[in-house]
Design an enzyme around this catalytic site. Structure first.
Site: not given
Length: 587
Positions: A124, A491
């Site tokens: 995990f 941009m």
């Protein structure tokens, strides 16, 4: 004996692995750790709770922990430190690690890992942190034995802060920090690594060759990069530039290493650099590159780069020299040391009138300056982003630590906000990381509590790490966000206009929040400014609130583009200027 207490000479204290981590950071001189807890690092957080020397800043996302450590390091020259858990904690931090790697920022990143018996079992929250980060760190370690922990931390700081700085990751399995296993603690004061010995001093013969070229030059240029800032070479650069009278240009990351208001500074170079800087680069006969890596955004098309120049390249990292561009005089060494040696030799041999050999060169440069490549429409009814940046500079008298995100606002800030001191302009240059600005500003503000700190951002970038508004509230950080809000990924929109026939594919954000209400919901002050005539008063009001976080939502002209611009495949002499220059002769 309590953790982090001064110990009598010769005394040996036994500590757990978790306590060793904390004590080693204290012994290393660390003051602030940016982090976010999780299962694999809970032993470390428990040890952190029990001590009183280290200050921990709880961010709201691990990426922000890395960016905040980056901002802290960039503003101070010290090593930034962040602490995250295993699995998604580590992977969330990777963007910040890669950002620091590209910009050579000294940082130590402590990551939790599953217990050693479970490594490789898909446990995990297990990821191969060493494998994932290997391409974007200066070095990384996996510590499997508590007895190796202190030495590993010492090595990590040594590697991160010497030579060309960079991030170092220490991956620590949870069982290595087990509070029930204690060993004698001794932190090594000195470190020697046979395979790692960065060069400090430049070779005298190479320095002499460089000075010879400088004395012969008719069209010289100092091309300076972030290495001058990182190497604390600003004073030496300024003295050498003044002694020679040569023009100075800078990369985005080097801004502030040489005073930008100095007459010898000809502006930033590269894709959005000034006309005079780029033309000077194209015409130079001797280029002195200092702490710069010849990035593609600087060089333009390599085949067109500095076609007439003999090149001197000074860098602490030998792998950077001649990596992208062939050089004539390579000098490996610390920038400050090499520049000091160059200055001594130049002063011994300089002409009686050093300005005479380059007088004609300056005449040409001043002709290029006369083009006024950064001019914009100052009569607009809409707020121009350039005007917003100029107003910010005016209101703060230039005494500002300014972080930025990435995009048009970043370029406008670089063009229109002069920095006269190093470590005042803090942004993501190499990786171009949206979301960097706000957490970096947190690191800067914590490093300089009494300073004025601002983050200039765009409406797309700011949302990347907007959750850090909570961190700013928790720690009462009086940062000012100046949002140049044009409703686009600016941009991206500019490139789509210029190269994709104005097909604005997914670059328009039509579901922006009300930033004033959003900031107020976190307990901050929010202000919206829509008219140029209101901007200065609003900024003065915001910066007068020295103890409050203020979010300035500045609505700017969405059609404004960043110019000059070197298009892909073009050289420095092939810049595209704003449409107002289209009828001018540029050659």
């Amino acid at each position: 004996m309590a953790l982090t207490e001064a110990q009598p000479d010769g005394a040996v204290v036994e500590l757990s692995g978790a306590e060793i981590v904390i004590q080693a950071l204290v012994d290393e001189g660390v003051e602030i750790v940016f982090g976010y807890p999780g299962g694999s690092v809970l032993h470390i957080y428990d040890a952190l709770f029990k001590q009183g020397s280290l200050k921990h800043i709880l961010v709201r996302h691990e990426q922000a922990a890395a960016h905040a450590a980056d901002g802290y390091a960039s503003a101070t020259g010290k090593c930034g430190v962040c602490l995250v858990t295993s699995g998604p904690g580590a992977t969330n931090a990777v963007t910040g690690i890669a950002t620091a790697y590209m910009d050579s920022i000294p940082m130590v990143v402590l990551t939790g890992q599953v217990p050693t018996p479970f490594i490789g079992s898909d446990a995990f929250q297990e990821v191969d942190t060493v494998g994932i980060t290997r391409p974007c760190v200066k070095h990384n370690f996996l510590v499997k034995d508590v007895r190796d922990l202190a030495m590993t931390i010492r090595k990590a700081f040594h590697i991160a802060t010497t030579g060309r700085p960079g991030p170092v990751v220490i991956d620590i399995p949870k069982d290595v920090t087990d509070p029930n296993i204690k060993i004698p603690y001794v932190y090594p004061r000195e470190i020697k690594m046979r395979s790692y010995n960065p060069v400090e001093k430049g070779h005298p013969g190479q320095i002499r060759k460089a000075v010879d070229l400088m004395l012969e030059a008719k069209r010289p240029v100092f091309y300076t990069g972030g290495g001058v800032v990182l190497g604390d070479g600003s004073a030496q650069l300024t003295e050498l530039a003044h002694a020679t009278g040569f023009p100075v240009t800078s990369t985005l990351m080097g801004l502030g290493a040489f005073p930008m208001t100095d007459r010898q500074f000809i502006g930033m170079l590269g894709m959005h650099g000034t006309y005079e800087a780029n033309m000077a680069m194209h015409e130079t006969d001797v280029l002195i590159a200092i702490g710069a890596r010849f990035d593609d955004r600087v060089t333009g098309k390599i085949e067109h780069f500095c076609p007439h120049a003999r090149i001197i390249h000074i860098d602490v990292d030998p792998s950077s020299i001649a990596k992208n561009v062939k050089v004539d005089v390579p000098i490996v060494g610390q920038v400050a040391s090499v520049l000091a040696d160059m200055l001594r030799l130049y002063q011994e041999r300089k002409p009686s009138s050093p300005e005479a050999p380059v007088a004609e060169w300056w005449t040409k440069i001043n002709e290029w300056r006369g083009l006024d490549c950064l001019k914009y429409d100052r009569s607009s009814a809409a707020i121009k982003p350039q005007f917003a940046v100029e107003t910010l500079y005016k209101v703060t008298n230039g005494e500002l630590y300014l972080t930025s995100d990435v995009g048009q606002h970043q370029m406008f800030a670089a063009q229109f906000h002069p920095f006269d001191k190093p470590r005042r302009w803090i942004n993501s240059g190499g990786l171009g990381t949206m979301g960097y600005g706000l957490p970096a500003a947190m690191g800067v503000q914590l490093a300089h509590p009494e300073a004025q700190v601002a983050c200039i951002s765009g409406d797309a970038s700011i949302l990347m790490c907007i959750q850090e508004l909570a961190t700013c509230q928790q720690y009462r950080l009086p940062i000012k966000v100046v949002l140049l809000n044009n409703g686009y990924m600016g941009m991206v929109r500019q490139w789509q206009e210029l190269f994709y026939e104005s097909r604005y594919s997914h670059s328009y954000v039509d579901a922006l929040p009300d930033f004033v209400k959003l900031s107020e919901s976190f307990g901050h002050v929010g202000m919206r400014i829509e008219r140029p005539e209101d901007l200065e008063d609003a900024m003065r009001e915001a910066f007068a609130m020295r103890d409050r976080f203020v979010f300035l939502d500045v609505i700017v002209d969405p059609t404004e583009n960043v110019y000059p611009m070197i298009m892909a495949g073009k050289g420095h002499h092939e810049m595209q200027l704003s449409p107002s220059h289209s009828d001018r002769e540029l050659a």
